[in-house]
Enzyme design. Structure first.
Site, PDB file in Angstrom:
ATOM      1  N   HIS A 187      -7.293  -1.414   5.721  1.00  0.00           N
ATOM      2  CA  HIS A 187      -6.147  -0.609   6.320  1.00  0.00           C
ATOM      3  C   HIS A 187      -6.060   0.899   5.518  1.00  0.00           C
ATOM      4  O   HIS A 187      -6.512   2.036   6.283  1.00  0.00           O
ATOM      5  CB  HIS A 187      -4.885  -1.182   5.815  1.00  0.00           C
ATOM      6  CG  HIS A 187      -3.526  -0.544   6.617  1.00  0.00           C
ATOM      7  ND1 HIS A 187      -3.319  -0.079   7.957  1.00  0.00           N
ATOM      8  CD2 HIS A 187      -2.558   0.145   6.075  1.00  0.00           C
ATOM      9  CE1 HIS A 187      -2.511   0.529   8.249  1.00  0.00           C
ATOM     10  NE2 HIS A 187      -1.785   0.735   7.078  1.00  0.00           N
ATOM     11  N   HIS A 206       0.768  -1.163  -0.096  1.00  0.00           N
ATOM     12  CA  HIS A 206      -0.056   0.174  -0.030  1.00  0.00           C
ATOM     13  C   HIS A 206       1.055   1.245  -0.049  1.00  0.00           C
ATOM     14  O   HIS A 206       2.051   1.170   0.070  1.00  0.00           O
ATOM     15  CB  HIS A 206      -1.068  -0.184   1.150  1.00  0.00           C
ATOM     16  CG  HIS A 206      -0.233   0.228   2.395  1.00  0.00           C
ATOM     17  ND1 HIS A 206       0.104  -1.247   2.973  1.00  0.00           N
ATOM     18  CD2 HIS A 206      -0.144   0.922   3.355  1.00  0.00           C
ATOM     19  CE1 HIS A 206       0.738  -0.806   4.286  1.00  0.00           C
ATOM     20  NE2 HIS A 206       0.368   0.729   4.329  1.00  0.00           N
ATOM     21  N   GLU A 265       1.950  -8.761   9.555  1.00  0.00           N
ATOM     22  CA  GLU A 265       2.063  -7.559  10.520  1.00  0.00           C
ATOM     23  C   GLU A 265       1.746  -7.923  11.647  1.00  0.00           C
ATOM     24  O   GLU A 265       0.961  -8.732  11.888  1.00  0.00           O
ATOM     25  CB  GLU A 265       1.621  -6.461   9.972  1.00  0.00           C
ATOM     26  CG  GLU A 265      -0.055  -6.217   9.789  1.00  0.00           C
ATOM     27  CD  GLU A 265      -0.498  -5.022  10.558  1.00  0.00           C
ATOM     28  OE1 GLU A 265       0.381  -4.449  11.385  1.00  0.00           O
ATOM     29  OE2 GLU A 265      -1.602  -4.635  10.222  1.00  0.00           O
ATOM     30  N   HIS A 309       6.959  -6.327  11.301  1.00  0.00           N
ATOM     31  CA  HIS A 309       6.378  -4.976  11.489  1.00  0.00           C
ATOM     32  C   HIS A 309       5.692  -4.883  12.862  1.00  0.00           C
ATOM     33  O   HIS A 309       4.358  -4.702  13.113  1.00  0.00           O
ATOM     34  CB  HIS A 309       5.145  -4.610  10.486  1.00  0.00           C
ATOM     35  CG  HIS A 309       4.753  -3.341  10.146  1.00  0.00           C
ATOM     36  ND1 HIS A 309       3.831  -2.851  10.993  1.00  0.00           N
ATOM     37  CD2 HIS A 309       5.063  -2.473   9.024  1.00  0.00           C
ATOM     38  CE1 HIS A 309       3.595  -1.685  10.621  1.00  0.00           C
ATOM     39  NE2 HIS A 309       4.501  -1.507   9.511  1.00  0.00           N
ATOM     40  N   ASP A 325       6.327   4.143   4.802  1.00  0.00           N
ATOM     41  CA  ASP A 325       7.033   3.132   5.554  1.00  0.00           C
ATOM     42  C   ASP A 325       6.743   1.880   4.518  1.00  0.00           C
ATOM     43  O   ASP A 325       7.305   0.608   5.070  1.00  0.00           O
ATOM     44  CB  ASP A 325       6.845   2.855   6.948  1.00  0.00           C
ATOM     45  CG  ASP A 325       5.096   2.543   7.310  1.00  0.00           C
ATOM     46  OD1 ASP A 325       4.532   2.912   6.465  1.00  0.00           O
ATOM     47  OD2 ASP A 325       5.005   1.912   8.308  1.00  0.00           O
ATOM     48  N   HIS A 326       6.259   1.849   3.608  1.00  0.00           N
ATOM     49  CA  HIS A 326       6.067   0.489   2.768  1.00  0.00           C
ATOM     50  C   HIS A 326       6.469   0.968   1.214  1.00  0.00           C
ATOM     51  O   HIS A 326       6.663   0.032   0.681  1.00  0.00           O
ATOM     52  CB  HIS A 326       4.413  -0.029   2.850  1.00  0.00           C
ATOM     53  CG  HIS A 326       4.214  -0.530   4.045  1.00  0.00           C
ATOM     54  ND1 HIS A 326       4.353  -1.876   4.403  1.00  0.00           N
ATOM     55  CD2 HIS A 326       3.691   0.099   5.121  1.00  0.00           C
ATOM     56  CE1 HIS A 326       3.865  -1.975   5.533  1.00  0.00           C
ATOM     57  NE2 HIS A 326       3.561  -0.918   6.150  1.00  0.00           N
TER      58      HIS A 326
END
Lengths: 964, 599
Positions: B157, B68, B203, B414, B72-73
């Protein structure tokens, strides 16, 4: 074989011809068409290719087949079946066989042998499945025949090993529907061992095909529905199926578990991986709760729904469903609900603005936390915040049912229900408000909860607000601040949405009468009285002020000290409101005033009720005095009708009965009057002028009978007979009048025949009730039927005339509960002087808001009629979604009608009213062939019409010419 | 032994900088390519030299998958593809593809323009990087090459977040990215079918938390905002431009509408408008309610929420401001926070997780005096609230997903090591599957036993079926045939067909055996006796006496001859083919016992 069949065809053909001759006397035309089977045979022989044959069969399937010719048709079909190579045609034939065997009045046991026979030679799996379906149809048609059932079960068992899932499915279905329930039927004469159907079906729980597994579970459920007690051993098998890969299997398994849990609630089952044991119902409850977080929403809905009906579950488990055991960083945390409660009980009302008031408390032992196998834990918490609103609604419904049976649970689930008031989907909000209302006698709202509840009053949806008003009507509030808060919010609501006036007043009425002691300390503040100074007199027409007064007066009813706090004008206003809004303001014992009415003491049962007795007596008087002189009878009838009408006005609970009987008596009166007329004494040919009174009477009686039949709810079959009988008399009267006034005989022929048909129809419909109609018009008529059939119209009329005069007055038995359908149009109010202006040729939408009482199936029957000044009438069918059902017997219609017209020079009024549509064929049972919906319904005898049942409202409109 | 190897380059026992290398059946896949919020030196990006030691990235990696658009991804993506150098395909869903460059550009601006960093990726690099992206639909199976296929599942999310299944042959890995098991005001819940992967990489941000129902959270949030606004205070809600922000906007918007409130709501500009635009477009990715009602009104067309101007921060009166970024570590939210922090009427609501080292984390842990840049000390008087609106699955949610997917192994990323430990123990205990939690750079190796599909010819299958009962899934069955391995596929065919296909001639293999019998009679007589004997013993076989004096049993030949040395003994020559081994050896043993005495 073929020769034999051919012979049969011709046999049948000739048989029909014979019937034709036979029936010639009764003038039945429909039998002249050739036999179905012969036509089919010819068609099928003509067919050159399978596609052709299929077409013929499809055409054939569109028309119904009479019970007499079914067997012939079946033979023809079977013959073609043997010859046919194409499997699609065989499939169609097989399905037709099933359809035919369902025909009423045909006993399918004769074709069973053939069906089983062809089953054994069939290769195609699809056809096999269809044939098994046919066998199922046959088997269900013959529920008594044990031997046949056993044979069919045998056949099914044999085909259970088929490689096609379709065939196995059908076999299981057959077993489920026909498998013998009774183990004790032991070996029958034929030596067919009774099989253990449950065991056989249970073996297919592990089939490789998910469809077959589903079918097996469904078959098991079917056995249960048919009354077979399932073994408890199934429970474990079903539990394994809960983790199946396919959703339909899981969904069915949930049902099965539920069934078993209802059968053996108290059995003890061990908990795996420990040596504890729990009740089966609790175990099942935990398992179904677990399914509330399944991956498929169909299963979740199913599980949530079923939870609601598991009332035997222990309270300990039940309460777990609302508990999620929060934790944060491995420390136990309290839920927001718990915190709110604590704040409230500590007496501190204000909110957790303090930092860290949700800070986690004690450390949790990591070993003791169970993240998944906690059974019922938090099931409803999950269900209520599910993604799909279908699941949420199901969960709310389940909560409602469980809370109704357990007060302690009701108390606990309150917080969650209140939370649901803020759901994003309106249906869910509405459902949760209704739920809350249903459990409201078990609960008392805390102030913070009330706060959330009242916040919803600002919702822009009318349904939500009204539902909330209803909820407030039956809510218990704990403090006077709560009452005050509710009042303030309701008044805010009133200013924001003035149309809610009636509903808010009603709500305050109940709120006041429920909490007199809480209202008492608020009175000075509410009336803004002052110990020393006189305050200004409030405006009497202010709806908000009326609202406050309604609350206070209703509280004052049970609180005698309250009137002392009223100021002078309050008493004046009381007197005014008591008169103008008597349904909202109760009678009060006021100092220095005598009570307006003493009020009935409520402990009188309806039968001791003097008014009820009066009704009975006056009716009996009418029925007993049958042979009075005509003058006396007429007078008595008139008096009684008047009495009944007045009684209906006075006693609202008897209004239905009184009106109903009055209408009946009026019909009788009209009939008597019509027969008293002079015209009968004059020789027929001389009297050529149209007879006004008699024909008008006949017409009016007809109308009244339709009203009696369709406008009252709770009319039973015995009343319907009498009503139809009355209508028949009116028709006879009509016939006689026409006979005397019309010239020539030709029109009379048609009328006579029609009348006789109707008599015939009457006889067919009410054959069971005929014994009750001794000595009546129809009784005599049926005696003379053969003679009437053959006589000339003039003669018929003569006979009818004498019979009408001789016939006695039938006693109308009163039904238990009878209510007249009524409707009131709330909006448009019809008071506006400002015309609704719109450009001609375009449409204007008119909002209609009406309440309907005691209307059955309003979606289909209620219509809106608009009458324009030029006499043009428009009928509008409201959408089914426009009807709301706020309570039993009550409906609410909120819809829009679109008006349009060509330009007018000045504004004018259109009339809007509600009509009740009826269709006399609705009482006639339908044949199975009609279920498909392809055929048009039998229209020969149905009469459709409408009855106006509301006062019409005038709306001022003005279509302007379009500007160029 | 085939195996799956997993090496987290980031997000191993850590939050931020998600980057996981997976080797499955010879294919190498990189899952996510994120940056770390807490660092501004080299540590903010994953250490790609781990891969480049052995050559170029493109040679090593078969594909990159981005779950996504959170930085941080995906924050390190331009650096990775343009500066380190990667030319292979990058897979992401369409909303991610649309929104990702906006966020990257925003990130670049802050890093380069505000902080003045050199050697950072440029706008052009972002564009070039996005050209390598291949969009994936939900539940669409994408063939990366002949063997490697990937499939996206809905993850909740944020808009466009997806879980990915990576599959080679019968081996598969599921990577969840970040996901949410409870639906919210604008997104649905994550869902996966029972795909039974070899490994589930999940995660574990909230590994030790079980959250309260979201309704309470929502009500609490609204109540707090409402009260502050009624007091005349200002509410600051630091958010990331996308994701939670939209949920909270919808929540506040509907609340404002219902309660008819007048206080303004602002949203920091620029990014938002573009972002909201995308939210309006990707309606199929939102929740049931928005999907059903968008025809009447698109929920993302806000009526009460306006764009924020810097000057508004100083204007008097109550207001609600959504400002980026969400952890108060830089940008507008930090500026506004500094302005408002001194007034106790104001409130800051932290709606999500804060990484250690950020201002957000500091104030949440109760610090009241903050050291800002330039040695200033800022005293925080305003109220600090924490509302867990973070859209990550809680411990129960994680367990639920594991239950849904039924993996053979679970690997946690994560999250914080301490919390993972707890969840690991729970997963092992309750699902009885092994669970791993590697640190960054640590490799986990899972041996797998992939099943190898073998095609069988219909003729052979039918022949076998004819011999025995129907196949039973539970029981193994013995089958004779020839296995042909050709072009990396396997086929089981009958031996005749195999010979034909391979163009080989059949070799006859015959066993012969001599049986010595003591008998003085003639050979013919002897043969007759053998014939009658066999005939009587082997009733269901075809025994024939041929004119040349030999006896055949099916295809087995028995000949009698006189012994060359000893006329008293006769020699029976028995000869059979390899296929008739069973019968042949039986016959020999039968004959060895001798013939019955003639009657």
């Amino acid at each position: 074989m073929a020769a034999h069949l051919k012979k049969r065809v011709y046999e049948e053909f000739t048989k029909v011809v014979q019937q034709q001759q036979e029936e010639a006397a009764t003038k039945k035309l429909r039998m002249t068409k050739p036999s179905k089977s012969a036509a089919l045979h010819i068609d099928l022989c003509k067919a050159t290719s399978p596609a052709d044959a299929l077409q013929y069969l499809l055409q054939f399937a569109r028309k119904p087949v009479e019970a007499e010719s079914v067997e012939g048709v079946v033979r023809i079909l079977l013959e073609h079946y043997y010859k046919e190579n194409d499997s699609s045609v065989r499939l169609k034939i097989a399905s037709l066989l099933g359809l035919l065997s369902k025909t009423a009045g045909f006993s399918p046991d004769c074709i069973m042998d053939d069906a089983i026979n062809i089953l054994q030679n069939e290769k195609s799996h699809q056809v096999l499945a269809q044939l098994l379906d046919t066998l199922l149809a046959i088997g269900t048609k013959l529920p008594e025949n044990q031997a046949i059932q056993m044979r069919l079960v045998d056949v099914a068992c044999k085909h259970l090993t088929d490689t096609s899932h379709g065939v196995r499915n059908k076999c299981l279905q057959l077993l489920g529907n026909l498998g013998s329930l009774d183990k004790n039927v032991t070996k029958d004469a034929e030596g067919l061992a009774v099989r253990d159907v449950q065991k056989i079906i249970g073996d297919y729980f592990n089939d490789q095909d998910p469809r077959v597994r589903t079918a097996a579970i469904k078959a098991m459920l079917q056995l249960h529905e048919r009354g077979l007690k399932l073994h408890q051993t199934i429970y474990n098998q079903a539990c394994k199926l809960l983790s199946d890969d396919y959703e339909q299997v899981r969904s069915a398994a949930v049902q099965l578990i539920w069934v078993v849990s209802q059968l053996y609630p108290e059995s003890i089952v061990p908990i795996p991986s420990s040596n504890e044991e729990i009740r089966l119902v609790d175990d099942a409850f935990g398992k179904i709760c677990h399914m509330v977080s399944d991956g498929s929403w169909m299963v979740r809905v199913q599980a949530a729904k079923l939870l609601g009906s598991m009332e035997q579950v222990s309270s300990h488990f039940l309460e777990q469903t609302l508990d999620k055991k929060l934790m944060s960083d491995l420390r136990r945390k309290r839920t927001a609900h718990e915190r709110a409660k604590e704040l409230y009980s500590s007496g501190e009302f204000s909110s957790g603005r303090k930092w860290g008031d949700d800070a986690p408390k004690e450390e949790i032992d990591t070993g003791a936390v169970n993240l998944i196998e906690s059974g019922a834990c938090g099931a409803f918490v999950h269900g209520l915040e599910d993604e799909m609103y279908e699941v949420r609604i199901a969960a709310v419904e389940a909560l409602c049912m469980l809370a109704q049976s357990s007060p302690s649970f009701a108390e606990k689930c309150l917080d969650f229900l209140v939370d649901m008031f803020n759901d994003e989907i309106e249906e869910v909000r509405l459902q949760s408000i209704h739920t809350m209302r249903k459990i409201s006698n078990n609960i008392t709202l805390r102030e913070d909860q009330l706060d959330t509840v009242l916040a919803v009053l600002e919702d822009s949806s009318r349904d939500i607000r009204e539902a909330l008003h209803e909820l407030l009507c039956c809510t218990n509030v704990s403090t006077k601040e709560g009452i005050h808060l509710a009042l303030v919010e309701l008044l805010k609501n009133l200013t924001k949405y003035p149309t809610d006036r009636d509903s808010i007043w009603k709500c305050l009425k109940f709120l006041g009468s429920r909490h007199p002691t809480l209202v008492l300390p608020l009175v000075p503040e509410l009336l803004s009285t002052h110990p020393f100074f006189d305050t200004a007199e409030p405006d009497m027409d202010d709806p908000a002020y009326i609202a406050v007064l309604v609350l206070i007066f209703n509280a004052a009813k049970t609180c005698p000290t309250m009137p002392a706090l009223f100021s002078d004008h309050t008493f004046r206003h009381y007197a005014y409101l008591r008169d103008s809004l008597s349904h909202l303001v109760p009678a009060l014992r006021l100092p220095g005033r005598k009570l307006v009415s003493s009020g009935l003491s409520p402990n009188i049962t309806p039968h001791e009720d003097p008014s009820h007795q009066f009704l009975q007596q006056s009716l009996e008087r009418v029925y007993s005095l049958q042979h009075l002189d005509p003058q006396g009878t007429q007078e008595l009838l008139e008096f009684t009708i008047r009495d009944l009408q007045r009684l209906g006005e006075l006693q609202s609970e008897l209004a239905g009965v009184a009106d109903f009987s009055a209408t009946y008596l009026r019909c009788q009166l009209l009939l008597i009057k019509a027969l008293q007329e002079k015209l009968w004494n004059v020789a027929a040919p001389l009297y050529l002028k149209q007879s006004d009174l008699a024909s008008a009477a006949a017409k009016q009686i007809m109308e009244e009978t339709y009203k009696m039949e369709f406008m009252y709810s709770g009319v039973e079959n015995k009343q319907v007979v009498i009503i139809h009988h009355m209508r028949l008399q009116a028709k006879a009267l009509q016939l006689i009048v026409t006979a005397r006034t019309a010239r020539g005989v030709d029109p009379l022929f048609g009328m006579c025949e029609k009348f006789l048909q109707e008599v015939d129809f009457f006889q067919r419909c009410f054959i069971a009730d005929l014994p009750h109609l001794q000595d009546s018009f129809v009784d005599k008529l049926l005696d003379l039927m053969p003679r009437l059939m053959t006589s000339k119209p003039a003669e018929v009329v003569k006979i009818l005339q004498t019979m009408l005069r001789q016939s006695t007055f039938l006693h109308l038995p009163l039904p238990e509960q009878i209510h007249k359908a009524s409707a009131t149009i709330i909006e448009p109010a019809g008071e506006s002087d400002n015309p609704l202006r719109f450009t001609s040729g375009l449409v204007v939408a008119l909002d209609i808001d009406a309440t309907l009482e005691h209307v059955q199936d309003p979606q289909n029957t209620v219509k809106v009629q608009v009458l324009y000044p030029d006499g043009q009438a428009q009928m509008i069918h409201p959408k089914p979604a426009d009807f709301r059902n706020p309570g039993p017997g009550r409906h609410r219609l909120i819809t829009q009608v679109f008006l349009s017209h060509t330009a007018w020079t000045e504004p004018c009024q259109v009339e809007v009213r509600l009509l009740l549509a009826y269709n006399s064929s609705s009482r006639i049972p339908k044949s199975p062939w009609n279920e498909g919906g392809e055929m048009s319904p039998q229209v020969e005898t149905s009469i459709e019409g409408t009855i106006p049942f509301s006062k019409s409202v005038k709306v001022y409109i003005m279509p302007k010419p379009a500007r160029r | 032994m085939p195996e799956i190897r997993v090496t987290p380059l980031g997000a191993g026992q850590d939050v931020g900088r998600s980057c996981i290398l997976v080797s499955i059946a010879g294919k190498n896949v990189m899952l996510d390519c994120g940056m770390h919020m807490g660092f501004s030196d080299d540590r903010r990006f994953p250490d790609f030299s781990y891969i480049t030691r052995s050559g170029r990235l493109t040679d090593f990696l078969d594909c990159v998958i981005i779950s996504h658009f959170h930085l941080d991804h995906c924050g390190a993506l331009p650096y990775f593809s343009e500066m380190v150098g990667y030319d292979g395909p990058i897979y992401m869903t369409q909303p991610t593809q649309a929104i990702c460059p906006i966020l990257l550009e925003d990130y670049r601006k802050i890093a380069v323009d505000k902080k003045g960093e050199a050697n950072f990726f440029t706008s052009q690099m972002i564009k070039d990087c996005m050209k390598k992206v291949v969009a994936v639909h939900l539940h669409q199976t994408v063939q990366v090459d002949d063997e490697l296929e990937i499939k996206a599942y809905y993850a909740g999310h944020v808009l466009g977040a997806a879980m990915f299944q990576i599959k080679v042959g019968s081996e598969s890995v599921v990577y969840t990215g970040d996901y949410n098991m409870t639906p919210d005001r604008h997104l649905g819940a994550a869902w996966i079918d029972k795909c039974r992967p070899n490994l589930l990489i999940t995660e574990s941000t909230y590994a030790t938390t079980i959250r309260d129902s979201k309704r309470c959270r929502e009500r609490d949030f609204l109540k707090k905002v409402h009260e502050t606004v009624e007091r005349g205070g200002k509410v600051l809600i630091p958010v990331f431009a996308l994701g939670r922000a939209q949920e909270l906007c919808i929540l506040l918007e509907t609340f404002w509408e219902r309660m008819d409130l007048k206080a303004p709501i602002y949203f920091s500009t620029g990014l938002t408008e573009k972002a909201n635009h995308y939210y309006k477009l990707f309606i199929p990715w939102t929740n049931q309610k928005i999907r059903k009602t968008f025809v009447q009104r698109n929920m993302f067309e806000f009526k009460h929420i306006k764009a924020f101007d810097r000057a508004f921060a100083d204007s008097p009166g109550p207001m609600v401001v959504f400002a980026t970024p969400g952890m108060l570590h830089a940008g507008q939210s930090l500026q506004i926070f500094r302005k408002w922090a001194g007034n106790e009427k104001n409130m800051v609501i932290m709606p999500g997780y804060c990484v250690q080292g950020t201002v957000g984390h500091k104030i949440l842990s109760g610090q009241r005096k903050l050291e800002m840049e330039g040695r200033q000390v800022l005293e925080v008087k305003m109220q600090v609230e924490y509302m867990s609106f973070s859209a990550h699955a809680d411990a129960k949610g994680i367990m639920q997903l594991v239950g849904q997917a039924e993996p053979e192994n679970v690997l946690l990323v994560h999250g914080e090591a301490k919390k993972m430990e707890f969840l690991k123990q729970k997963i092992e205990q309750e699902f009885r599957v092994s669970c791993y939690m590697p640190a960054n750079g640590e490799t986990v190796t899972l041996p797998t036993s992939p099943s190898i599909p073998v095609g069988i010819s219909l003729g052979l299958l039918k022949r076998e079926m004819a011999q025995g009962l129907l196949p039973d899934a539970k029981k193994p069955r013995l089958l004779h045939g020839t296995l042909i391995m050709k072009d990396s596929n396997f086929r089981l065919v009958s031996s005749e067909q195999a010979l034909k296909e391979l163009g080989l001639a059949e070799h006859q293999l015959r066993f012969t055996c001599r049986v010595h019998l003591h008998d003085t009679r003639k050979e013919q007589e002897m043969a007759m006796r053998v014939y009658s004997h066999l005939k009587s013993v082997l009733k269901d076989h075809c025994v024939q006496h041929l004119p040349d004096g030999s006896v055949t049993v099916e295809s087995i030949l028995v000949q009698a001859a006189a012994h060359s040395e000893d006329p008293g003994t006769k020699v029976l020559l028995v000869s059979w083919t390899y296929q008739d081994e069973e019968l042949g050896s039986y016959l020999t043993s039968l004959l060895k016992k001798g013939l019955p005495q003639a009657s």
